[in-house]
Design a protein around this motif. Structure first.
Motif, PDB file in Angstrom:
ATOM      1  N   ARG A   1       0.831  -1.210   0.000  1.00 30.42           N
ATOM      2  CA  ARG A   1       0.000   0.000   0.000  1.00 30.42           C
ATOM      3  C   ARG A   1       0.859   1.251   0.000  1.00 30.42           C
ATOM      4  N   LEU A   2       1.965   1.225   0.759  1.00 27.40           N
ATOM      5  CA  LEU A   2       2.863   2.372   0.806  1.00 27.40           C
ATOM      6  C   LEU A   2       3.506   2.603  -0.559  1.00 27.40           C
ATOM      7  N   LEU A   3       3.911   1.524  -1.223  1.00 21.58           N
ATOM      8  CA  LEU A   3       4.518   1.666  -2.545  1.00 21.58           C
ATOM      9  C   LEU A   3       3.530   2.215  -3.567  1.00 21.58           C
ATOM     10  N   ASN A   4       2.258   1.842  -3.443  1.00 24.49           N
ATOM     11  CA  ASN A   4       1.248   2.257  -4.410  1.00 24.49           C
ATOM     12  C   ASN A   4       0.518   3.523  -3.977  1.00 24.49           C
ATOM     13  N   SER A   5       0.960   4.149  -2.919  1.00 26.33           N
ATOM     14  CA  SER A   5       0.251   5.334  -2.423  1.00 26.33           C
ATOM     15  C   SER A   5       0.472   6.521  -3.353  1.00 26.33           C
ATOM     16  N   GLY A   6      -0.413   7.477  -3.249  1.00 22.91           N
ATOM     17  CA  GLY A   6      -0.328   8.676  -4.087  1.00 22.91           C
ATOM     18  C   GLY A   6       0.904   9.505  -3.770  1.00 22.91           C
ATOM     19  N   LEU A   7       1.320   9.518  -2.503  1.00 23.31           N
ATOM     20  CA  LEU A   7       2.488  10.305  -2.118  1.00 23.31           C
ATOM     21  C   LEU A   7       3.746   9.764  -2.787  1.00 23.31           C
ATOM     22  N   THR A   8       3.880   8.451  -2.793  1.00 18.32           N
ATOM     23  CA  THR A   8       5.062   7.860  -3.424  1.00 18.32           C
ATOM     24  C   THR A   8       5.072   8.138  -4.919  1.00 18.32           C
ATOM     25  N   ARG A   9       3.916   7.972  -5.554  1.00 21.25           N
ATOM     26  CA  ARG A   9       3.838   8.270  -6.992  1.00 21.25           C
ATOM     27  C   ARG A   9       4.120   9.748  -7.248  1.00 21.25           C
ATOM     28  N   ALA A  10       3.583  10.614  -6.388  1.00 16.84           N
ATOM     29  CA  ALA A  10       3.803  12.051  -6.579  1.00 16.84           C
ATOM     30  C   ALA A  10       5.278  12.402  -6.434  1.00 16.84           C
ATOM     31  N   LEU A  11       5.944  11.820  -5.426  1.00 21.06           N
ATOM     32  CA  LEU A  11       7.374  12.098  -5.259  1.00 21.06           C
ATOM     33  C   LEU A  11       8.184  11.564  -6.432  1.00 21.06           C
ATOM     34  N   THR A  12       7.833  10.382  -6.903  1.00 21.22           N
ATOM     35  CA  THR A  12       8.531   9.816  -8.067  1.00 21.22           C
ATOM     36  C   THR A  12       8.326  10.699  -9.290  1.00 21.22           C
ATOM     37  N   ASP A  13       7.088  11.116  -9.508  1.00 23.88           N
ATOM     38  CA  ASP A  13       6.805  12.004 -10.643  1.00 23.88           C
ATOM     39  C   ASP A  13       7.527  13.338 -10.493  1.00 23.88           C
ATOM     40  N   LEU A  14       7.561  13.853  -9.256  1.00 26.78           N
ATOM     41  CA  LEU A  14       8.245  15.124  -9.011  1.00 26.78           C
ATOM     42  C   LEU A  14       9.725  15.024  -9.333  1.00 26.78           C
ATOM     43  N   LEU A  15      10.358  13.953  -8.885  1.00 25.52           N
ATOM     44  CA  LEU A  15      11.793  13.783  -9.166  1.00 25.52           C
ATOM     45  C   LEU A  15      12.050  13.599 -10.656  1.00 25.52           C
ATOM     46  N   ALA A  16      11.188  12.877 -11.338  1.00 30.43           N
ATOM     47  CA  ALA A  16      11.350  12.690 -12.785  1.00 30.43           C
ATOM     48  C   ALA A  16      11.159  14.015 -13.512  1.00 30.43           C
ATOM     49  N   ASP A  17      10.130  14.770 -13.110  1.00 31.63           N
ATOM     50  CA  ASP A  17       9.887  16.069 -13.733  1.00 31.63           C
ATOM     51  C   ASP A  17      11.012  17.044 -13.432  1.00 31.63           C
ATOM     52  N   LEU A  18      11.549  16.985 -12.222  1.00 34.17           N
ATOM     53  CA  LEU A  18      12.653  17.869 -11.858  1.00 34.17           C
ATOM     54  C   LEU A  18      13.886  17.572 -12.703  1.00 34.17           C
ATOM     55  N   ALA A  19      14.179  16.301 -12.900  1.00 32.03           N
ATOM     56  CA  ALA A  19      15.328  15.932 -13.743  1.00 32.03           C
ATOM     57  C   ALA A  19      15.114  16.404 -15.179  1.00 32.03           C
ATOM     58  N   ASP A  20      13.900  16.242 -15.689  1.00 34.85           N
ATOM     59  CA  ASP A  20      13.572  16.697 -17.036  1.00 34.85           C
ATOM     60  C   ASP A  20      13.688  18.215 -17.139  1.00 34.85           C
ATOM     61  N   LEU A  21      13.208  18.907 -16.106  1.00 34.25           N
ATOM     62  CA  LEU A  21      13.265  20.368 -16.094  1.00 34.25           C
ATOM     63  C   LEU A  21      14.711  20.858 -16.084  1.00 34.25           C
ATOM     64  N   VAL A  22      15.538  20.247 -15.267  1.00 33.43           N
ATOM     65  CA  VAL A  22      16.952  20.644 -15.203  1.00 33.43           C
ATOM     66  C   VAL A  22      17.624  20.413 -16.557  1.00 33.43           C
ATOM     67  N   GLN A  23      17.315  19.293 -17.198  1.00 35.17           N
ATOM     68  CA  GLN A  23      17.903  19.003 -18.504  1.00 35.17           C
ATOM     69  C   GLN A  23      17.466  20.046 -19.534  1.00 35.17           C
ATOM     70  N   LYS A  24      16.174  20.393 -19.531  1.00 34.98           N
ATOM     71  CA  LYS A  24      15.688  21.387 -20.487  1.00 34.98           C
ATOM     72  C   LYS A  24      16.247  22.773 -20.201  1.00 34.98           C
ATOM     73  N   GLU A  25      16.408  23.120 -18.925  1.00 33.57           N
ATOM     74  CA  GLU A  25      16.995  24.412 -18.577  1.00 33.57           C
ATOM     75  C   GLU A  25      18.452  24.480 -19.036  1.00 33.57           C
ATOM     76  N   MET A  26      19.171  23.376 -18.926  1.00 34.93           N
ATOM     77  CA  MET A  26      20.559  23.345 -19.392  1.00 34.93           C
ATOM     78  C   MET A  26      20.621  23.502 -20.910  1.00 34.93           C
ATOM     79  N   GLN A  27      19.690  22.868 -21.624  1.00 41.66           N
ATOM     80  CA  GLN A  27      19.646  23.020 -23.079  1.00 41.66           C
ATOM     81  C   GLN A  27      19.323  24.464 -23.448  1.00 41.66           C
ATOM     82  N   LEU A  28      18.407  25.089 -22.707  1.00 42.65           N
ATOM     83  CA  LEU A  28      18.050  26.484 -22.971  1.00 42.65           C
ATOM     84  C   LEU A  28      19.235  27.400 -22.723  1.00 42.65           C
TER      85      LEU A  28
END
Length: 153
Positions: A27-54
């Protein structure tokens, strides 16, 4: 109670406890908080990569603008040198034909050359736009940080 029955009850209780902790873990692995943190870290990495390209694209653009300005400055220097030589030669001929003093004709030619060189220099300087820092990227990063802070609060 028989000893076998007591062992089976104890075994059932132990396996139920293990199942409960395993289900809690799932349940902890499938919780919304875990998914949100995973998505946040993935989006943050993508954002940093795009900012570096910019930032890379912006710095490349500013360097290209600086190179164009440098070409204009070199052209201004070459044209100024050729004009200086021709003006000096023309001044010498003017002195010979009008009888003017040699030093006054050289001074007049030098003044005209200086005005032409100044005009070419200021044109080259106007071609360069601002400084070489990636200002748009810096503003975008500041806005991203502000947005991330607002979402965390």
């Amino acid at each position: 109670m028989a000893p076998c029955a007591a062992m089976t009850i104890a075994a059932l209780i132990a396996s139920a406890g293990h199942r409960d902790s395993s289900m809690a873990h799932d349940r902890l692995l499938n919780s919304g908080l875990t998914r949100a943190l995973t998505d946040l870290l993935a989006d943050l990495a993508d954002l940093v990569q795009k900012e570096m390209q910019l930032a890379k694209a912006e710095v490349t653009e500013k360097i290209a603008s600086g190179l164009r300005a440098s070409v204009w400055m070199v052209a201004a220097a070459v044209i100024g040198l050729i004009a200086a030589l021709l003006m000096v030669e023309a001044a010498v001929f003017a002195i010979a034909s009008f009888g003017l003093a040699l030093h006054w004709s050289c001074l007049l030619a030098a003044a005209v050359l200086a005005a032409g060189a100044a005009a070419a220099f200021y044109h080259a300087r106007s071609v360069v736009e601002g400084d070489f820092l990636p200002t748009r990227t810096a503003k975008q990063v500041a806005q991203d940080i502000k947005t991330a802070k607002e979402q965390l609060i």
